[in-house]
Structures are given as C-alpha cells and as structure tokens.
Design a protein around this motif. Structure first.
Motif, PDB file in Angstrom:
ATOM      1  N   GLY A  55       3.596   3.479  -0.178  1.00 47.73           N
ATOM      2  CA  GLY A  55       2.399   4.016  -0.547  1.00 47.73           C
ATOM      3  C   GLY A  55       1.608   2.391  -0.237  1.00 47.73           C
ATOM      4  O   GLY A  55       0.568   2.573   0.667  1.00 47.73           O
ATOM      5  N   GLY A  56       1.435   1.472  -1.376  1.00 47.72           N
ATOM      6  CA  GLY A  56       0.996   0.256  -0.580  1.00 47.72           C
ATOM      7  C   GLY A  56       0.605  -0.429   0.140  1.00 47.72           C
ATOM      8  O   GLY A  56      -0.695  -0.434   0.888  1.00 47.72           O
ATOM      9  N   SER A  57       1.929  -0.315   1.020  1.00 49.04           N
ATOM     10  CA  SER A  57       1.726  -0.871   2.527  1.00 49.04           C
ATOM     11  C   SER A  57       1.211   0.044   3.585  1.00 49.04           C
ATOM     12  O   SER A  57       0.319  -0.243   4.449  1.00 49.04           O
ATOM     13  CB  SER A  57       2.904  -0.798   2.794  1.00 49.04           C
ATOM     14  OG  SER A  57       4.099  -1.562   2.325  1.00 49.04           O
ATOM     15  N   GLY A  58       0.999   1.567   2.997  1.00 49.22           N
ATOM     16  CA  GLY A  58       0.322   2.365   4.052  1.00 49.22           C
ATOM     17  C   GLY A  58      -0.893   1.944   3.512  1.00 49.22           C
ATOM     18  O   GLY A  58      -1.875   1.843   4.740  1.00 49.22           O
ATOM     19  N   PHE A  59      -2.244   1.801   2.221  1.00 46.05           N
ATOM     20  CA  PHE A  59      -3.184   1.279   2.251  1.00 46.05           C
ATOM     21  C   PHE A  59      -3.387  -0.216   3.489  1.00 46.05           C
ATOM     22  O   PHE A  59      -4.154  -0.600   4.161  1.00 46.05           O
ATOM     23  CB  PHE A  59      -3.879   0.997   0.646  1.00 46.05           C
ATOM     24  CG  PHE A  59      -3.638   2.995   0.090  1.00 46.05           C
ATOM     25  CD1 PHE A  59      -3.795   3.758   1.175  1.00 46.05           C
ATOM     26  CD2 PHE A  59      -2.359   3.018  -1.224  1.00 46.05           C
ATOM     27  CE1 PHE A  59      -4.185   4.578   0.213  1.00 46.05           C
ATOM     28  CE2 PHE A  59      -2.675   3.939  -1.372  1.00 46.05           C
ATOM     29  CZ  PHE A  59      -3.882   4.911  -1.065  1.00 46.05           C
ATOM     30  N   GLY A  60      -2.099  -0.678   3.104  1.00 47.80           N
ATOM     31  CA  GLY A  60      -2.302  -2.493   3.633  1.00 47.80           C
ATOM     32  C   GLY A  60      -2.741  -2.415   5.071  1.00 47.80           C
ATOM     33  O   GLY A  60      -3.078  -2.848   5.674  1.00 47.80           O
ATOM     34  N   VAL A  61      -1.656  -0.978   6.040  1.00 46.28           N
ATOM     35  CA  VAL A  61      -1.964  -1.002   7.263  1.00 46.28           C
ATOM     36  C   VAL A  61      -3.484  -0.999   7.507  1.00 46.28           C
ATOM     37  O   VAL A  61      -3.804  -1.593   8.485  1.00 46.28           O
ATOM     38  CB  VAL A  61      -0.899   0.021   7.512  1.00 46.28           C
ATOM     39  CG1 VAL A  61      -0.743   0.410   8.905  1.00 46.28           C
ATOM     40  CG2 VAL A  61       0.219  -0.468   7.784  1.00 46.28           C
ATOM     41  N   MET A  62      -3.867  -0.136   6.964  1.00 47.43           N
ATOM     42  CA  MET A  62      -5.271   0.077   7.247  1.00 47.43           C
ATOM     43  C   MET A  62      -6.331  -0.640   6.671  1.00 47.43           C
ATOM     44  O   MET A  62      -7.262  -0.657   7.709  1.00 47.43           O
ATOM     45  CB  MET A  62      -5.990   2.015   6.315  1.00 47.43           C
ATOM     46  CG  MET A  62      -5.042   2.961   6.273  1.00 47.43           C
ATOM     47  SD  MET A  62      -5.611   4.427   5.236  1.00 47.43           S
ATOM     48  CE  MET A  62      -6.124   5.819   5.624  1.00 47.43           C
ATOM     49  N   ALA A  63      -6.647  -1.230   6.141  1.00 46.79           N
ATOM     50  CA  ALA A  63      -7.078  -2.233   5.383  1.00 46.79           C
ATOM     51  C   ALA A  63      -6.643  -3.713   6.709  1.00 46.79           C
ATOM     52  O   ALA A  63      -7.261  -4.368   7.341  1.00 46.79           O
ATOM     53  CB  ALA A  63      -6.167  -3.314   4.073  1.00 46.79           C
ATOM     54  N   LEU A  64      -5.311  -4.353   7.818  1.00 47.54           N
ATOM     55  CA  LEU A  64      -5.549  -4.920   8.969  1.00 47.54           C
ATOM     56  C   LEU A  64      -6.105  -4.235   9.531  1.00 47.54           C
ATOM     57  O   LEU A  64      -6.509  -4.834  10.617  1.00 47.54           O
ATOM     58  CB  LEU A  64      -3.830  -4.670   8.813  1.00 47.54           C
ATOM     59  CG  LEU A  64      -2.661  -5.661   8.230  1.00 47.54           C
ATOM     60  CD1 LEU A  64      -1.408  -4.900   8.274  1.00 47.54           C
ATOM     61  CD2 LEU A  64      -3.129  -7.014   8.066  1.00 47.54           C
ATOM     62  N   ILE A  65      -6.550  -2.876   9.798  1.00 47.38           N
ATOM     63  CA  ILE A  65      -6.667  -2.785  11.232  1.00 47.38           C
ATOM     64  C   ILE A  65      -8.404  -2.322  10.792  1.00 47.38           C
ATOM     65  O   ILE A  65      -9.554  -3.058  11.833  1.00 47.38           O
ATOM     66  CB  ILE A  65      -7.241  -0.449  11.020  1.00 47.38           C
ATOM     67  CG1 ILE A  65      -5.662  -0.193  10.963  1.00 47.38           C
ATOM     68  CG2 ILE A  65      -8.160   0.031  11.996  1.00 47.38           C
ATOM     69  CD1 ILE A  65      -4.773   0.768  11.077  1.00 47.38           C
ATOM     70  N   VAL A  66      -8.868  -2.489   9.427  1.00 54.67           N
ATOM     71  CA  VAL A  66     -10.743  -3.277   9.017  1.00 54.67           C
ATOM     72  C   VAL A  66     -10.320  -4.299   9.743  1.00 54.67           C
ATOM     73  O   VAL A  66     -11.520  -4.930  10.043  1.00 54.67           O
ATOM     74  CB  VAL A  66     -10.626  -3.110   7.738  1.00 54.67           C
ATOM     75  CG1 VAL A  66     -12.795  -3.250   7.148  1.00 54.67           C
ATOM     76  CG2 VAL A  66     -10.715  -0.939   7.660  1.00 54.67           C
ATOM     77  N   ALA A  67      -9.498  -5.385   9.065  1.00 50.76           N
ATOM     78  CA  ALA A  67      -9.560  -6.636   9.298  1.00 50.76           C
ATOM     79  C   ALA A  67      -9.916  -6.971  10.858  1.00 50.76           C
ATOM     80  O   ALA A  67     -10.234  -7.536  11.226  1.00 50.76           O
ATOM     81  CB  ALA A  67      -8.158  -7.422   8.226  1.00 50.76           C
ATOM     82  N   ALA A  68      -9.367  -6.656  11.610  1.00 47.15           N
ATOM     83  CA  ALA A  68      -8.809  -6.331  13.444  1.00 47.15           C
ATOM     84  C   ALA A  68     -10.721  -5.900  13.735  1.00 47.15           C
ATOM     85  O   ALA A  68     -11.108  -6.659  14.662  1.00 47.15           O
ATOM     86  CB  ALA A  68      -8.393  -5.426  13.811  1.00 47.15           C
ATOM     87  N   GLU A  69     -10.611  -4.940  12.780  1.00 46.06           N
ATOM     88  CA  GLU A  69     -12.092  -4.584  13.182  1.00 46.06           C
ATOM     89  C   GLU A  69     -13.303  -5.623  12.561  1.00 46.06           C
ATOM     90  O   GLU A  69     -14.384  -5.163  14.460  1.00 46.06           O
ATOM     91  CB  GLU A  69     -12.562  -3.371  13.222  1.00 46.06           C
ATOM     92  CG  GLU A  69     -13.897  -2.440  13.488  1.00 46.06           C
ATOM     93  CD  GLU A  69     -13.517  -2.121  14.992  1.00 46.06           C
ATOM     94  OE1 GLU A  69     -14.746  -1.518  15.596  1.00 46.06           O
ATOM     95  OE2 GLU A  69     -13.266  -2.178  15.437  1.00 46.06           O
ATOM     96  N   ARG A  70     -13.441  -6.057  11.711  1.00 46.97           N
ATOM     97  CA  ARG A  70     -14.231  -6.558  11.884  1.00 46.97           C
ATOM     98  C   ARG A  70     -14.345  -8.296  11.857  1.00 46.97           C
ATOM     99  O   ARG A  70     -15.623  -9.493  11.683  1.00 46.97           O
ATOM    100  CB  ARG A  70     -14.176  -6.766  10.255  1.00 46.97           C
ATOM    101  CG  ARG A  70     -15.115  -5.529   9.940  1.00 46.97           C
ATOM    102  CD  ARG A  70     -16.480  -5.468   9.457  1.00 46.97           C
ATOM    103  NE  ARG A  70     -16.596  -3.333   8.839  1.00 46.97           N
ATOM    104  CZ  ARG A  70     -18.183  -3.286   9.295  1.00 46.97           C
ATOM    105  NH1 ARG A  70     -18.640  -3.871   9.823  1.00 46.97           N
ATOM    106  NH2 ARG A  70     -18.449  -1.950   8.900  1.00 46.97           N
TER     107      ARG A  70
END
Length: 423
Positions: A55-70
């Motif tokens: 589950g934590g890795s699922g949130f991590g994937v979403m955080a990676l998307i934010v990092a790419a976007e920002r």
C-alpha cells in the motif's frame, strides 16, 4: 531549510517545500534496488532491510508522479524508477493476482505480516493499483520506457481476481486469503472505512469484476456504515461514532475525487469535510485535557505513538497528534490546516521536522516524539496537498476508463463521469 525559515514562506511555497521534503522518503529512502517503498524509516541512518509495503508503494507511485510534474526529479529518472519497481512487482509472489501486505523488495517474496497473514491482502493491493493506474494515465509518451510502464501495469491489473475474494460468491469482499491458511483471518471488508477504493476497483475490473450487490450488501451494510448522529453539533452521515481515524478521508480519496462524488448513501465531499471538522472540534474541546491540543494543534489518525501503534480517533485518544492527519486534510479545511502546519514548525520545530518531512507523531503530554516516518502516512501528505493545489491525481485516476466503469456500476455520480474516459 530550517523550520523557522519554512514558517516565513507564503502558503504556496510552504506547501511545496513540505511536499518536496516529504517526497525524499520515497526517493532517497526507497528500497535501494527496486525503489519500492519501505514500511518505515527512522530519523537515523540505519542499515536498509528488504521489507517493502505494498500500500505504501502505491502512495509512493503517486508521489513519483507529483515529482515528475513539479520537476523535483527529471521525468526520465522517475520513469526508470517506476520500471525498476515494476520489475519486482511483475515477478513477485501473488495470490490470485493480489499482493501481500509486505514483501521482499529485492526478490518479490512474501514477508508475512502475521502468523496467518501470509498471503493476499486485497486492500493493500487496491492502494497499490490506485497509484499504478494513475501512472498508466500520466506516463503517456510514445517511448519504449513509458510504453513498458503502461503495458505492465495493464497486465498486472487484469490479473487481479477481485471476485475470488468474495469467498465463493458471497455478497462481500474479504481482506485476506492465504494458500497456507485459507480464509482463516475471516476479515470482512465493510465500512465505513478506508476501503471504498477496493470496491470501486473490484467493480471496474475488466476481467474479474464483482457484482454491484457485493458493494451494496457487503460494504454498505451493517451497523458500521450508516450513522446520522451529530458530534460537536456536526451531523455525520456515515461511519463509526465521531468518524474514526482521519485516514478514512484520505486513503481512498488520494485517487477518488470526492468533489461531487455521490451515491445513494452519501455526498462524499460533504462526508469527508464533516469528518475533519469533528476530529478538529474534538481536539479543541479536548475532553482528555491533553497538553498542546487546540485550534492550531489537532489531527487524530492511525500512527506510531509512545506505546506502539494505534488507530487514534476521538473515541481512542491518548494525546497523540499525527501530522499526516491534518496535513493530508488540506483540501477539506485549507485555512485550518495551514494554521496547524505553521504551528508545527514554530512550536515544535526540529523536534518533529526531519529528513523526510514531519515525523509520524508526537505527544506533548508525554514529552514524546516519534523517530519514525511511515509510508502510509507520508504518502497521503504529498498526494492530498497536490490534489489541493492542482487536482493532479484526482484528474488522472478519475479519467481511468475502468474506474469510471466501476463507479457507474456501483451507482455513483461524479462530474468526472460526464467526461469521456481515455488514456
């Protein structure tokens, strides 16, 4: 940047700085080979073990998307990290397509969560796919590396046998199944709680979808679902007394946009806003007389505490404040949450602010602060703050065709369902 310097930033710059520092948990603190998320890290440099959280890795994937976007990390670096994560996810042991709670980040082998919890965990799996389906939407370029992300996520997604977890066709999803222990844990998934995402994904599966009755007779049935009582003068449509821990308003709604999301049971934006208001009002009223509680210091949810770990809530309150509780509630109460954020920085400073953002929890009553950061608490801070700023993850997840299918099949309405799905 020091807490004192952070507190001098304007709101937008401060939110960005908190997101960015918290993201380091999923970048610098990730498993060194696969990049999957550890269950937790500490404030100290310690040898890294191989345990990662699904589950934590699922949130991590979403955080990676934010990092790419920002632009916190180059898009190509994020794509490479995601493909490393998928390398292990594709070879990991699964249980009718579902992943375990914990696994080895190097080999993909299951690490038991408990003596009988050594198989599939459907809720952790749903939280993982909430992130993966957002990634499939976001990384849409016509390159081999991004095509690999999309193709492998689709393959894994189609492999999950959601209907298997109805335990032979019962009108209910079950949380766990193990080849060694079968259905021994007998943990029914019914609410109101953090598991709405599980039913939406199960209803939208292109290969193994559940009957909508499983949602209506299973999740949305029983004494733990409907409420209708008032707490601190605020009526609560669904859920346990006082609403329960605040992660109920976060986990499923990292991807599901609650704005205008309704079904026959609730308006989910209104529900979550009221849940946050009740949690805050409890801390202001402070019936336990705990030191530090007030208008600028509130937020009860599941986290570490001085005695171990607990799902803190108004009816399970031991004086422990969990920063993720308020910070991940930014969309629901922006002014109130910004007040809390600035208070954390000015009143507690470096005691609770560290290399991966805010530590998991603190208790002024006991003069205690955690020395841990947890994936399932750090992730929603980044994601929900981003949803407040740009709606990025909400737009991605709600545009997934299968998510739209699932919501429609379960009888939901949403402004997103009026927009043609595609990816």
């Amino acid at each position: 940047m020091t807490p004192a310097a952070l507190a001098k930033l304007d709101d937008e710059a401060l939110i960005d700085a908190v997101q960015r520092q918290t993201f380091r948990f999923f970048w610098d603190g990730a498993h060194p080979r696969s990049g999957l998320a550890p269950d937790r890290r500490t404030t100290r440099d310690e040898p890294v073990d191989d345990l990662v959280a699904i589950g934590g890795s699922g949130f991590g994937v979403m955080a990676l998307i934010v990092a790419a976007e920002r632009g916190w990390q180059p898009r190509d670096a994020v794509v490479a990290r995601l493909n490393s994560m998928l390398d292990v996810l594709c070879r990991a042991t699964c249980y009718h397509g579902a992943y375990p709670h914990f696994m080895n980040g190097e080999t993909g082998a299951t690490i038991p969560f408990g003596r009988k919890d050594d198989g599939g965990d459907l809720v952790e799996t749903a939280l993982l796919f909430q992130g993966l389906l957002c990634a499939r939407q976001y990384f849409d370029r016509d390159t081999p590396a991004e095509a690999s992300i999309r193709d492998r996520i689709t393959w894994l997604w189609r492999d999950v046998e959601w209907d298997w977890y109805t335990r032979g066709g019962r009108k209910l999803l079950y949380w766990h199944w193990s080849p060694n222990n079968g259905w021994a844990l007998d943990h029914e998934i019914h609410g109101w709680n953090e598991c709405l995402i599980t039913y939406v994904l199960a209803a939208g599966s292109p290969t193994c979808a559940i009957d909508p009755l499983v949602y209506h007779r299973g999740y949305a049935a029983g004494r733990d679902f409907l409420n209708g009582k008032s707490y601190h003068g605020i009526e609560l449509p669904l859920g346990m007394p006082y609403g329960g821990p605040l992660f109920f308003a976060h986990y499923s709604f990292c991807g599901l946009d609650p704005h205008g999301l309704k079904d026959r049971y609730a308006d989910y934006w209104e529900l979550n806003c009221r849940h946050v208001r009740i949690n805050r009002a409890h801390c202001i009223a402070n019936p336990g007389g705990y030191k530090g509680y007030g208008e600028a210091c509130w937020g009860l949810t599941a986290s570490d505490d001085y005695a171990g770990y607990s799902a803190h809530a108004p009816d399970n309150d031991n004086g422990t404040i969990s920063p993720t509780a308020a910070l991940a509630s930014l969309p629901y109460a922006p002014a109130e949450v910004m007040s809390v954020l600035r208070h954390f920085l000015t009143a507690h400073g470096e005691r609770i602010w560290g290399r991966y953002g805010f530590v998991d929890a603190f208790c002024e009553q006991r003069d205690w602060a955690a020395d841990t950061f947890l994936a399932i608490d750090q992730g929603p801070i980044i994601v929900m703050m981003e949803n407040h700023r740009s709606g990025l993850l909400w737009k991605l997840f709600m545009s997934v065709p299968e998510v739209q299918d699932g919501l429609r099949r379960l009888g939901f309405s949403s402004p997103h369902l009026d927009i043609k799905a595609g990816h």
